[in-house]
Design a protein around this motif. Sequence first.
Motif, PDB file in Angstrom:
ATOM      1  N   ILE A 221     -10.543 -15.890 -10.660  1.00 27.66           N
ATOM      2  CA  ILE A 221      -9.888 -15.858  -9.347  1.00 27.66           C
ATOM      3  C   ILE A 221      -8.703 -14.895  -9.358  1.00 27.66           C
ATOM      4  CG2 ILE A 221      -8.581 -17.262  -7.686  1.00 27.66           C
ATOM      5  CD1 ILE A 221     -10.394 -19.635  -8.656  1.00 27.66           C
ATOM      6  N   LEU A 222      -8.023 -14.779 -10.490  1.00 30.77           N
ATOM      7  CA  LEU A 222      -6.864 -13.894 -10.601  1.00 30.77           C
ATOM      8  C   LEU A 222      -7.245 -12.418 -10.718  1.00 30.77           C
ATOM      9  CD1 LEU A 222      -4.761 -16.081 -13.033  1.00 30.77           C
ATOM     10  CD2 LEU A 222      -4.028 -15.386 -10.741  1.00 30.77           C
ATOM     11  N   THR A 223      -8.514 -12.119 -11.011  1.00 22.92           N
ATOM     12  CA  THR A 223      -8.905 -10.711 -11.095  1.00 22.92           C
ATOM     13  C   THR A 223      -8.624 -10.031  -9.756  1.00 22.92           C
ATOM     14  OG1 THR A 223     -11.205 -11.282 -10.537  1.00 22.92           O
ATOM     15  CG2 THR A 223     -10.676 -11.014 -12.868  1.00 22.92           C
ATOM     16  N   GLY A 224      -8.186  -8.806  -9.853  1.00 24.59           N
ATOM     17  CA  GLY A 224      -7.747  -8.067  -8.665  1.00 24.59           C
ATOM     18  C   GLY A 224      -6.247  -7.890  -8.651  1.00 24.59           C
ATOM     19  N   MET A 225      -5.510  -8.848  -9.248  1.00 23.10           N
ATOM     20  CA  MET A 225      -4.056  -8.694  -9.337  1.00 23.10           C
ATOM     21  C   MET A 225      -3.727  -7.693 -10.445  1.00 23.10           C
ATOM     22  SD  MET A 225      -2.605 -10.329  -6.937  1.00 23.10           S
ATOM     23  CE  MET A 225      -1.034  -9.701  -7.488  1.00 23.10           C
ATOM     24  N   THR A 226      -3.025  -6.656 -10.083  1.00 21.56           N
ATOM     25  CA  THR A 226      -2.682  -5.619 -11.045  1.00 21.56           C
ATOM     26  C   THR A 226      -1.347  -4.997 -10.657  1.00 21.56           C
ATOM     27  OG1 THR A 226      -3.547  -3.690 -12.232  1.00 21.56           O
ATOM     28  CG2 THR A 226      -3.938  -3.778  -9.845  1.00 21.56           C
ATOM     29  N   VAL A 227      -0.977  -3.899 -11.304  1.00 23.62           N
ATOM     30  CA  VAL A 227       0.318  -3.264 -11.074  1.00 23.62           C
ATOM     31  C   VAL A 227       0.112  -1.809 -10.697  1.00 23.62           C
ATOM     32  CG1 VAL A 227       2.491  -2.577 -12.161  1.00 23.62           C
ATOM     33  CG2 VAL A 227       1.499  -4.819 -12.664  1.00 23.62           C
ATOM     34  N   ASP A 228       0.772  -1.388  -9.639  1.00 23.34           N
ATOM     35  CA  ASP A 228       0.791   0.018  -9.251  1.00 23.34           C
ATOM     36  C   ASP A 228       1.758   0.743 -10.190  1.00 23.34           C
ATOM     37  OD1 ASP A 228       1.204   2.515  -8.091  1.00 23.34           O
ATOM     38  OD2 ASP A 228       1.017   1.754  -6.044  1.00 23.34           O
ATOM     39  N   ARG A 229       1.240   1.587 -11.036  1.00 28.31           N
ATOM     40  CA  ARG A 229       2.067   2.249 -12.044  1.00 28.31           C
ATOM     41  C   ARG A 229       2.965   3.343 -11.452  1.00 28.31           C
ATOM     42  NH1 ARG A 229       2.410  -0.445 -16.965  1.00 28.31           N
ATOM     43  NH2 ARG A 229       0.401  -1.431 -17.413  1.00 28.31           N
ATOM     44  N   ARG A 230       2.805   3.658 -10.192  1.00 27.96           N
ATOM     45  CA  ARG A 230       3.709   4.620  -9.558  1.00 27.96           C
ATOM     46  C   ARG A 230       4.984   3.943  -9.078  1.00 27.96           C
ATOM     47  NH1 ARG A 230      -0.608   6.467  -5.227  1.00 27.96           N
ATOM     48  NH2 ARG A 230      -0.724   4.179  -5.272  1.00 27.96           N
ATOM     49  N   THR A 231       4.874   2.671  -8.736  1.00 26.55           N
ATOM     50  CA  THR A 231       6.022   1.937  -8.194  1.00 26.55           C
ATOM     51  C   THR A 231       6.413   0.727  -9.033  1.00 26.55           C
ATOM     52  OG1 THR A 231       4.593   0.515  -6.857  1.00 26.55           O
ATOM     53  CG2 THR A 231       5.335   2.606  -5.868  1.00 26.55           C
ATOM     54  N   TYR A 232       5.549   0.305  -9.926  1.00 28.34           N
ATOM     55  CA  TYR A 232       5.715  -0.917 -10.711  1.00 28.34           C
ATOM     56  C   TYR A 232       5.944  -2.127  -9.806  1.00 28.34           C
ATOM     57  CZ  TYR A 232       5.096   1.148 -15.220  1.00 28.34           C
ATOM     58  OH  TYR A 232       4.524   1.759 -16.306  1.00 28.34           O
ATOM     59  N   ARG A 233       5.113  -2.181  -8.765  1.00 31.13           N
ATOM     60  CA  ARG A 233       5.022  -3.365  -7.917  1.00 31.13           C
ATOM     61  C   ARG A 233       3.602  -3.912  -8.016  1.00 31.13           C
ATOM     62  NH1 ARG A 233       9.507  -4.153  -4.893  1.00 31.13           N
ATOM     63  NH2 ARG A 233      10.900  -2.351  -4.560  1.00 31.13           N
ATOM     64  N   ALA A 234       3.479  -5.219  -7.776  1.00 33.77           N
ATOM     65  CA  ALA A 234       2.159  -5.846  -7.847  1.00 33.77           C
ATOM     66  C   ALA A 234       1.310  -5.398  -6.667  1.00 33.77           C
ATOM     67  CB  ALA A 234       2.307  -7.364  -7.853  1.00 33.77           C
ATOM     68  N   ARG A 235       0.025  -5.286  -6.903  1.00 31.04           N
ATOM     69  CA  ARG A 235      -0.912  -4.988  -5.807  1.00 31.04           C
ATOM     70  C   ARG A 235      -2.228  -5.687  -6.083  1.00 31.04           C
ATOM     71  NH1 ARG A 235      -4.827  -0.875  -6.473  1.00 31.04           N
ATOM     72  NH2 ARG A 235      -4.771   0.114  -8.544  1.00 31.04           N
ATOM     73  N   TYR A 236      -3.003  -5.861  -5.031  1.00 30.15           N
ATOM     74  CA  TYR A 236      -4.325  -6.472  -5.172  1.00 30.15           C
ATOM     75  C   TYR A 236      -5.387  -5.386  -5.023  1.00 30.15           C
ATOM     76  CZ  TYR A 236      -8.147  -9.773  -4.859  1.00 30.15           C
ATOM     77  OH  TYR A 236      -9.307 -10.478  -5.101  1.00 30.15           O
ATOM     78  N   ALA A 237      -6.215  -5.221  -6.060  1.00 29.00           N
ATOM     79  CA  ALA A 237      -7.277  -4.217  -6.073  1.00 29.00           C
ATOM     80  C   ALA A 237      -8.617  -4.931  -5.981  1.00 29.00           C
ATOM     81  CB  ALA A 237      -7.200  -3.378  -7.345  1.00 29.00           C
ATOM     82  N   VAL A 238      -9.212  -4.923  -4.811  1.00 33.31           N
ATOM     83  CA  VAL A 238     -10.436  -5.692  -4.596  1.00 33.31           C
ATOM     84  C   VAL A 238     -11.580  -5.190  -5.472  1.00 33.31           C
ATOM     85  CG1 VAL A 238     -11.259  -4.261  -2.679  1.00 33.31           C
ATOM     86  CG2 VAL A 238     -11.890  -6.706  -2.782  1.00 33.31           C
ATOM     87  N   ASN A 239     -11.539  -3.910  -5.850  1.00 27.52           N
ATOM     88  CA  ASN A 239     -12.623  -3.373  -6.686  1.00 27.52           C
ATOM     89  C   ASN A 239     -12.525  -3.829  -8.145  1.00 27.52           C
ATOM     90  OD1 ASN A 239     -10.429  -1.841  -7.367  1.00 27.52           O
ATOM     91  ND2 ASN A 239     -11.464   0.142  -7.204  1.00 27.52           N
ATOM     92  N   MET A 240     -11.437  -4.572  -8.492  1.00 26.69           N
ATOM     93  CA  MET A 240     -11.320  -5.173  -9.822  1.00 26.69           C
ATOM     94  C   MET A 240     -11.680  -6.660  -9.802  1.00 26.69           C
ATOM     95  SD  MET A 240      -7.691  -3.471 -11.074  1.00 26.69           S
ATOM     96  CE  MET A 240      -7.581  -4.552 -12.507  1.00 26.69           C
ATOM     97  N   ALA A 241     -11.816  -7.224  -8.597  1.00 27.13           N
ATOM     98  CA  ALA A 241     -11.968  -8.673  -8.452  1.00 27.13           C
ATOM     99  C   ALA A 241     -13.418  -9.118  -8.623  1.00 27.13           C
ATOM    100  CB  ALA A 241     -11.457  -9.112  -7.088  1.00 27.13           C
ATOM    101  N   GLU A 242     -13.596 -10.202  -9.353  1.00 25.86           N
ATOM    102  CA  GLU A 242     -14.920 -10.785  -9.543  1.00 25.86           C
ATOM    103  C   GLU A 242     -15.354 -11.493  -8.256  1.00 25.86           C
ATOM    104  OE1 GLU A 242     -18.344 -11.944 -11.919  1.00 25.86           O
ATOM    105  OE2 GLU A 242     -16.818 -10.363 -11.990  1.00 25.86           O
ATOM    106  N   PRO A 243     -16.529 -11.172  -7.728  1.00 33.55           N
ATOM    107  CA  PRO A 243     -16.998 -11.831  -6.504  1.00 33.55           C
ATOM    108  C   PRO A 243     -17.539 -13.229  -6.794  1.00 33.55           C
ATOM    109  CG  PRO A 243     -18.639 -10.268  -7.280  1.00 33.55           C
ATOM    110  CD  PRO A 243     -17.453 -10.119  -8.192  1.00 33.55           C
TER     111      PRO A 243
END
Length: 494
Positions: A221-243
Amino acid sequence: MSLTFSTMAAIRFGTGFRPGQMPPENVEDILMQLDAGLRAPPVFPAGGLAAGRQRISDAVVELAALREFNKTVDDVTKRRYRIRFLTGLNNTLAADEHARFMQAVLSPNGFNERLASFWLNHFSVSSRKEDFARLLVPVYEAEAIRPHMAGRFADLVKAAVLHPAMLIYLDQVKSFGPSSPQGMKRKTGLNENLGRELLELHTLGAGSGYDQSDVRNAAFILTGMTVDRRTYRARYAVNMAEPGERMVFGKTYGGGGRGQREIGAMIEDLVAAPETRKHICHKIARHFLADTPPVDVVDAMTTAWQRNDGDLTAVYAAMLKHPASWHDEGQKAKLPFDYIVSGLRALETDEDAMRDLGLSKPKPTIPAADEAMASASQENADPMLADPEVRKVRPNPLTVQAVARLGQPVWRPPSPAGFDDGFAAWIAGGPLADRIAWARLAATKLGGDIDPRDFLRDTLRDAARQDTIDIVSKAPNRQMGLALVLASPEFNRR
């Protein structure tokens, strides 16, 4: 009550007495510190939270420039400039580590400071996880922990667990849903670290009834949560998330599609579980009262939690208002950070003195740049590359260096479980000898003309035992008398 209210409030629930600063006189005074602490931003990161965030942005630009520069130079030069870049990060961290002491020593809101340390330990991250963690972890405490520790526990969990510092520390940035587009492309799978610690440490607690399938499904369920390395803020990347749907601790998520909303719903449900409120309330009471806290105090706290939707202020109030919380002093040992903070407060260390303590002679870490390197620096026109004499700042021996020697380095826990909170871990031969050494150094450097007998009275009040009073009164000199107070059993316990 075995001691006066003000003594117990200052020592058990605060950061110790400070001459000239009135301790709380009732529970309401203690609780008011939470709002006061929220209104007063911490003195770290240096320059404030916005400045800390700006340093992260600047470092991202510097690192990009360094990578371009590295394409044109030999390996020796690359290494030298790499060391310079890391030295800059380390120097910033050293300044923030000392500022963390300044915050606790100078703040009149001791209960608020104690809670900040408690929750930082509960949601542990490390400044040594990777290079940028040196800049990110002080920001994490300032923007994820402190603003939420008097509100709903669910909001605190979301702020801490989904912060980029935690996502990096527990390798969530390396977790890909195996069936997600990015997972299939990279042939990279699931990392269960964050899912496991969310259940075991942050919410339900070990032995609460969850199993490995709950851990794995939480990680999915937590897949998709990652870090934007340009800003070092959290972001949700749906293409990383397990369906697909997943069940965690009896609740199903993902039926409406995977998203950050599902992560929030899972956290809310975990926080609402009775196992979580029992685990967290017991841990808070254990920190403040005793390694085995009174059952009726914990019960009062869990009842307040249930009645107030996990509002932490109501939980703290239930603990503070229970009569059993004000008896049997000395059941807990001060952790090294708290010991040093209370010692500096007792010695009346003011803001100017704290700033002076933070100064140290920088020493060169690398040779000066040669002519070719200097020329390359000018061509790149990058501030970090243009400085040929980046020097390492030495940690202060009375704060940052001392607490590391005592076993609790700032923002560097030994594991995601944080530092041990038990009495036996901190009151033993080795650690106690180091505390005595610190007491002697602090008394020598900061004691001035303070009379040890007055110091004992102002620092321990009615907590001072007669044998300690007798020993201090017979000290051969002023500095030894001060050190004996700081090294006394009463000063080392709560």
